[in-house]
Design a protein around this motif. Structure first.
Motif, PDB file in Angstrom:
ATOM      1  N   LYS A   1     -19.756   3.844  13.441  1.00 52.56           N
ATOM      2  CA  LYS A   1     -20.787   4.462  12.593  1.00 52.56           C
ATOM      3  C   LYS A   1     -21.919   3.483  12.270  1.00 52.56           C
ATOM      4  O   LYS A   1     -23.048   3.886  12.088  1.00 52.56           O
ATOM      5  N   ALA A   2     -21.550   2.224  12.139  1.00 49.51           N
ATOM      6  CA  ALA A   2     -22.565   1.254  11.711  1.00 49.51           C
ATOM      7  C   ALA A   2     -22.293  -0.111  12.320  1.00 49.51           C
ATOM      8  O   ALA A   2     -21.170  -0.404  12.757  1.00 49.51           O
ATOM      9  N   GLY A   3     -23.340  -0.914  12.337  1.00 47.83           N
ATOM     10  CA  GLY A   3     -23.199  -2.291  12.786  1.00 47.83           C
ATOM     11  C   GLY A   3     -23.914  -3.183  11.793  1.00 47.83           C
ATOM     12  O   GLY A   3     -24.931  -2.793  11.216  1.00 47.83           O
ATOM     13  N   ILE A   4     -23.355  -4.366  11.550  1.00 47.53           N
ATOM     14  CA  ILE A   4     -23.993  -5.330  10.661  1.00 47.53           C
ATOM     15  C   ILE A   4     -24.276  -6.554  11.499  1.00 47.53           C
ATOM     16  O   ILE A   4     -23.356  -7.255  11.934  1.00 47.53           O
ATOM     17  N   PHE A   5     -25.572  -6.748  11.769  1.00 52.66           N
ATOM     18  CA  PHE A   5     -25.953  -7.731  12.773  1.00 52.66           C
ATOM     19  C   PHE A   5     -26.800  -8.847  12.166  1.00 52.66           C
ATOM     20  O   PHE A   5     -27.705  -8.590  11.387  1.00 52.66           O
ATOM     21  N   GLY A   6     -26.483 -10.063  12.551  1.00 54.81           N
ATOM     22  CA  GLY A   6     -27.247 -11.201  12.023  1.00 54.81           C
ATOM     23  C   GLY A   6     -27.046 -12.432  12.860  1.00 54.81           C
ATOM     24  O   GLY A   6     -26.606 -12.351  14.011  1.00 54.81           O
ATOM     25  N   ALA A   7     -27.370 -13.579  12.293  1.00 57.41           N
ATOM     26  CA  ALA A   7     -27.265 -14.904  12.907  1.00 57.41           C
ATOM     27  C   ALA A   7     -28.359 -15.193  13.916  1.00 57.41           C
ATOM     28  O   ALA A   7     -28.400 -16.261  14.510  1.00 57.41           O
ATOM     29  N   GLU A   8     -29.265 -14.223  14.151  1.00 55.89           N
ATOM     30  CA  GLU A   8     -30.451 -14.481  14.966  1.00 55.89           C
ATOM     31  C   GLU A   8     -31.518 -13.460  14.564  1.00 55.89           C
ATOM     32  O   GLU A   8     -31.189 -12.358  14.133  1.00 55.89           O
TER      33      GLU A   8
ATOM     34  N   ASP B   1     -29.324  -5.270   8.989  1.00 58.09           N
ATOM     35  CA  ASP B   1     -29.580  -6.700   9.153  1.00 58.09           C
ATOM     36  C   ASP B   1     -28.912  -7.465   8.007  1.00 58.09           C
ATOM     37  O   ASP B   1     -29.020  -7.061   6.849  1.00 58.09           O
ATOM     38  N   ILE B   2     -28.230  -8.522   8.344  1.00 58.91           N
ATOM     39  CA  ILE B   2     -27.614  -9.385   7.321  1.00 58.91           C
ATOM     40  C   ILE B   2     -28.164 -10.794   7.510  1.00 58.91           C
ATOM     41  O   ILE B   2     -28.460 -11.203   8.638  1.00 58.91           O
ATOM     42  N   TYR B   3     -28.323 -11.512   6.398  1.00 65.07           N
ATOM     43  CA  TYR B   3     -28.895 -12.854   6.495  1.00 65.07           C
ATOM     44  C   TYR B   3     -28.020 -13.863   5.764  1.00 65.07           C
ATOM     45  O   TYR B   3     -27.443 -13.575   4.710  1.00 65.07           O
ATOM     46  N   GLY B   4     -27.945 -15.026   6.321  1.00 69.24           N
ATOM     47  CA  GLY B   4     -27.248 -16.114   5.653  1.00 69.24           C
ATOM     48  C   GLY B   4     -27.330 -17.339   6.523  1.00 69.24           C
ATOM     49  O   GLY B   4     -27.704 -17.269   7.693  1.00 69.24           O
ATOM     50  N   LEU B   5     -27.025 -18.469   5.941  1.00 70.22           N
ATOM     51  CA  LEU B   5     -26.921 -19.675   6.751  1.00 70.22           C
ATOM     52  C   LEU B   5     -25.879 -20.579   6.114  1.00 70.22           C
ATOM     53  O   LEU B   5     -25.679 -20.544   4.898  1.00 70.22           O
ATOM     54  N   SER B   6     -25.204 -21.327   6.956  1.00 64.18           N
ATOM     55  CA  SER B   6     -24.047 -22.076   6.469  1.00 64.18           C
ATOM     56  C   SER B   6     -24.440 -23.062   5.378  1.00 64.18           C
ATOM     57  O   SER B   6     -23.692 -23.272   4.431  1.00 64.18           O
ATOM     58  N   GLU B   7     -25.624 -23.659   5.475  1.00 65.69           N
ATOM     59  CA  GLU B   7     -26.048 -24.648   4.478  1.00 65.69           C
ATOM     60  C   GLU B   7     -26.088 -24.033   3.076  1.00 65.69           C
ATOM     61  O   GLU B   7     -25.917 -24.729   2.081  1.00 65.69           O
ATOM     62  N   ILE B   8     -26.343 -22.728   3.004  1.00 67.80           N
ATOM     63  CA  ILE B   8     -26.416 -22.066   1.704  1.00 67.80           C
ATOM     64  C   ILE B   8     -25.045 -21.541   1.290  1.00 67.80           C
ATOM     65  O   ILE B   8     -24.582 -21.763   0.190  1.00 67.80           O
ATOM     66  N   ILE B   9     -24.381 -20.807   2.160  1.00 63.87           N
ATOM     67  CA  ILE B   9     -22.983 -20.397   1.928  1.00 63.87           C
ATOM     68  C   ILE B   9     -22.393 -19.800   3.207  1.00 63.87           C
ATOM     69  O   ILE B   9     -21.200 -19.864   3.454  1.00 63.87           O
ATOM     70  N   GLY B  10     -23.260 -19.208   4.043  1.00 64.54           N
ATOM     71  CA  GLY B  10     -22.821 -18.482   5.233  1.00 64.54           C
ATOM     72  C   GLY B  10     -23.419 -17.087   5.181  1.00 64.54           C
ATOM     73  O   GLY B  10     -24.362 -16.854   4.416  1.00 64.54           O
TER      74      GLY B  10
ATOM     75  N   MET C   1     -36.166  -9.750   0.928  1.00 64.15           N
ATOM     76  CA  MET C   1     -36.904 -10.549   1.905  1.00 64.15           C
ATOM     77  C   MET C   1     -37.119  -9.683   3.135  1.00 64.15           C
ATOM     78  O   MET C   1     -36.273  -8.864   3.498  1.00 64.15           O
ATOM     79  N   GLN C   2     -38.299  -9.843   3.714  1.00 65.18           N
ATOM     80  CA  GLN C   2     -38.617  -9.140   4.945  1.00 65.18           C
ATOM     81  C   GLN C   2     -37.660  -9.579   6.041  1.00 65.18           C
ATOM     82  O   GLN C   2     -37.183 -10.713   6.014  1.00 65.18           O
ATOM     83  N   LYS C   3     -37.405  -8.697   7.002  1.00 64.33           N
ATOM     84  CA  LYS C   3     -36.656  -9.094   8.180  1.00 64.33           C
ATOM     85  C   LYS C   3     -37.268 -10.398   8.701  1.00 64.33           C
ATOM     86  O   LYS C   3     -38.494 -10.497   8.798  1.00 64.33           O
ATOM     87  N   VAL C   4     -36.437 -11.361   9.008  1.00 61.77           N
ATOM     88  CA  VAL C   4     -36.965 -12.673   9.405  1.00 61.77           C
ATOM     89  C   VAL C   4     -37.786 -12.546  10.695  1.00 61.77           C
ATOM     90  O   VAL C   4     -37.327 -11.980  11.684  1.00 61.77           O
ATOM     91  N   LEU C   5     -39.000 -13.036  10.612  1.00 59.86           N
ATOM     92  CA  LEU C   5     -39.924 -12.965  11.748  1.00 59.86           C
ATOM     93  C   LEU C   5     -39.493 -13.925  12.851  1.00 59.86           C
ATOM     94  O   LEU C   5     -39.639 -13.667  14.031  1.00 59.86           O
ATOM     95  N   GLY C   6     -38.953 -15.044  12.429  1.00 62.66           N
ATOM     96  CA  GLY C   6     -38.499 -16.021  13.408  1.00 62.66           C
ATOM     97  C   GLY C   6     -38.122 -17.286  12.680  1.00 62.66           C
ATOM     98  O   GLY C   6     -38.438 -17.459  11.506  1.00 62.66           O
ATOM     99  N   ARG C   7     -37.415 -18.149  13.388  1.00 63.71           N
ATOM    100  CA  ARG C   7     -37.122 -19.463  12.833  1.00 63.71           C
ATOM    101  C   ARG C   7     -38.228 -20.375  13.298  1.00 63.71           C
ATOM    102  O   ARG C   7     -38.663 -20.274  14.443  1.00 63.71           O
ATOM    103  N   SER C   8     -38.650 -21.272  12.431  1.00 61.30           N
ATOM    104  CA  SER C   8     -39.701 -22.160  12.924  1.00 61.30           C
ATOM    105  C   SER C   8     -39.187 -22.985  14.100  1.00 61.30           C
ATOM    106  O   SER C   8     -39.951 -23.446  14.914  1.00 61.30           O
ATOM    107  N   ASP C   9     -37.846 -23.108  14.217  1.00 61.88           N
ATOM    108  CA  ASP C   9     -37.259 -23.815  15.371  1.00 61.88           C
ATOM    109  C   ASP C   9     -37.500 -23.066  16.689  1.00 61.88           C
ATOM    110  O   ASP C   9     -37.588 -23.682  17.746  1.00 61.88           O
ATOM    111  N   ASP C  10     -37.538 -21.722  16.606  1.00 59.14           N
ATOM    112  CA  ASP C  10     -37.698 -20.923  17.833  1.00 59.14           C
ATOM    113  C   ASP C  10     -39.161 -20.723  18.201  1.00 59.14           C
ATOM    114  O   ASP C  10     -39.484 -20.223  19.257  1.00 59.14           O
TER     115      ASP C  10
END
Ligand SMILES: [Zn+2]
Length: 433
Positions: free
Chosen positions: A206-213, A233-242, A320-329
């Motif tokens: 029924k649904a998908g929860i997609f993130g990490a990129e 869309d789900i957002y997180g990063l390990s430095e903050i908590i995951g 927060m808006q869907k992330v446009l991109g990482r400055s790394d990418d």
């Protein structure tokens, strides 16, 4: 159930700001007392814990970067003795030393709470069967989702990444209702389903929860139409908590940041100046409830904007808006900033183009060149040359008008671009070699 914790998720703003300030002050006192690296940075910046009297005073504090984590490798930024630490995660560390993060028992509980909120926000219930295809291991994705899913009482299938045919078999046999993985892996699963002759409409998904990129709205449409699901869309990063720092609600108009645990700011990535709401810049997060690794003003390198207008779902937390991109990418080509997600957005509006692409950047003489490799469908690929040339030309014109720079386009054979079971590789920059 619409909320996991209505009291916190819908907290009146005045009360929320009070809570944030109290927690921020506690956190600043704690890092100053227990983490020498923070004390040193604050002393150098001429700021003492007592100087933090309002939320606005946050901007007096120095930033924390990935480099700070590396400089204090592995446990130098921990604010508790190791006997209090019950879990350690680490980034893959593609360049240099990995970054290491630690959790106390309370940190793990909070993380599970955040993930429970996120899953409920995306429509999960205790009746859900959640197939968790994020990698289990040092990466925070797998275990992060796992604990949240157990917390809400759903049935978790810890399938981890990879072995795609088996993933699909589990989906069929166990009646998976929610899939969690990277968006690029979800697309690849669809492709393998097609090869196996499986119609996603016959699944219980029924649904998908997609993130990490980062992924574009057009990619969302592609995934939703192909897999016949709602994609969140789900957002997180390990430095903050995951995972679980922020999640979309059913309105999909931005990701609610769990403001009772995190304070978000947007800064100009060049100057470090705090930008007003609505302006696009780098997301900076302060974690105000973490014990093992409290983190002050962490520069995420993710580009987004904040929206404080009320959301119809009733949650009061900023979006927060869907992330446009990482400055790394981001690649800078002849002075223009190009994100893979911008290219993706253009490509997925063109019929016959598959959602697989690669940006190849090279330098000829003194000039940077961007060549975009684009996969086309089997049907298009077997068309006559003239039609292929027309398509190539159309893609080039669309990309050039969207990006504002000259672009070369190369149509490539179906299935020739590498598939990903985790984070997709979108850019090859030959200039650095
Ligand atoms: Zn909402």
């Amino acid at each position: 159930m619409i909320y996991w914790d209505q009291e916190k998720e819908c907290m009146p703003l005045e009360q929320l700001r009070e809570l944030q300030l109290r927690r921020l002050k506690e956190t600043v006192y704690r890092v100053y007392a227990f983490v020498p690296a923070y004390q040193k940075k604050m002393d150098e910046a001429g700021v003492k814990p007592d100087d933090i009297k309002t939320l606005d005073d946050l901007k007096k504090l120095p930033f924390t970067t990935k480099q700070d984590l590396r400089d204090n490798y592995p446990f130098g930024l921990f604010a508790v003795p190791m006997s209090e630490v019950v879990r350690i995660h680490s980034s893959s560390g593609t360049t240099g030393k990995p970054t290491v993060v630690g959790y106390t028992r309370k940190d793990i509980d909070i993380w599970a709470e955040l993930m429970a909120r996120a899953l409920i926000s995306a429509g999960a219930t205790r009746h859900s069967v959640i197939q968790n295809a994020y990698g289990y291991g040092l990466f925070t994705g797998g275990l992060g989702v796992h604990y949240g899913a157990e917390k809400i009482g759903a049935s978790v299938i810890p399938s981890s990444g990879g072995n795609t045919k088996r993933q699909i078999m589990l989906m069929q046999d166990f009646g998976t209702t929610i899939l969690t993985c990277t968006p690029s892996y979800a697309l690849f699963m669809y492709e393998v389903m097609k090869e196996m002759g499986i119609d996603p409409a016959d699944l219980k998904l029924k649904a998908g929860i997609f993130g990490a990129e980062p992924w574009s709205e057009n990619m969302r449409r592609e995934i939703e139409n192909n897999l016949k699901i709602d994609a969140y869309d789900i957002y997180g990063l390990s430095e903050i908590i995951g995972p679980g720092v922020a999640i979309e609600c059913s309105y999909k108009n931005g990701l609610h940041i769990a403001e009772d645990h995190f304070i978000a700011e947007i800064i100009d990535p060049e100057t470090g100046e705090v930008l007003e709401d609505g302006r696009q810049g780098e997301l900076v997060i302060t974690a105000i409830t973490k014990e093992a690794l409290p983190i002050i003003r962490y520069r995420t390198r993710d580009l987004t904007a904040l929206d404080r207008t009320p959301c119809a779902c009733g949650r009061t937390h900023v979006r927060m808006q869907k992330v446009l991109g990482r400055s790394d990418d981001m690649v800078i080509i002849r002075g223009v900033n190009v994100f893979p997600s911008m290219v993706e957005s253009v490509l997925l509006n063109i019929p016959g183009v598959e959602p697989y692409y690669l940006l190849v950047v090279d330098r000829r003489g003194n000039l940077d060149e961007l060549e975009v490799h684009v996969e086309v469908s089997e049907k298009i690929f077997s068309d006559e040359i003239r039609k292929l040339e027309e398509l190539e030309d159309l893609i080039r014109r669309e990309l050039e008008s969207a990006l504002g720079i000259g672009v070369k386009v190369r149509l490539v054979e179906p299935k020739s671009i590498e598939r990903s079971e985790g984070k997709a590789k979108r850019v090859i920059d030959r200039r650095k070699i």
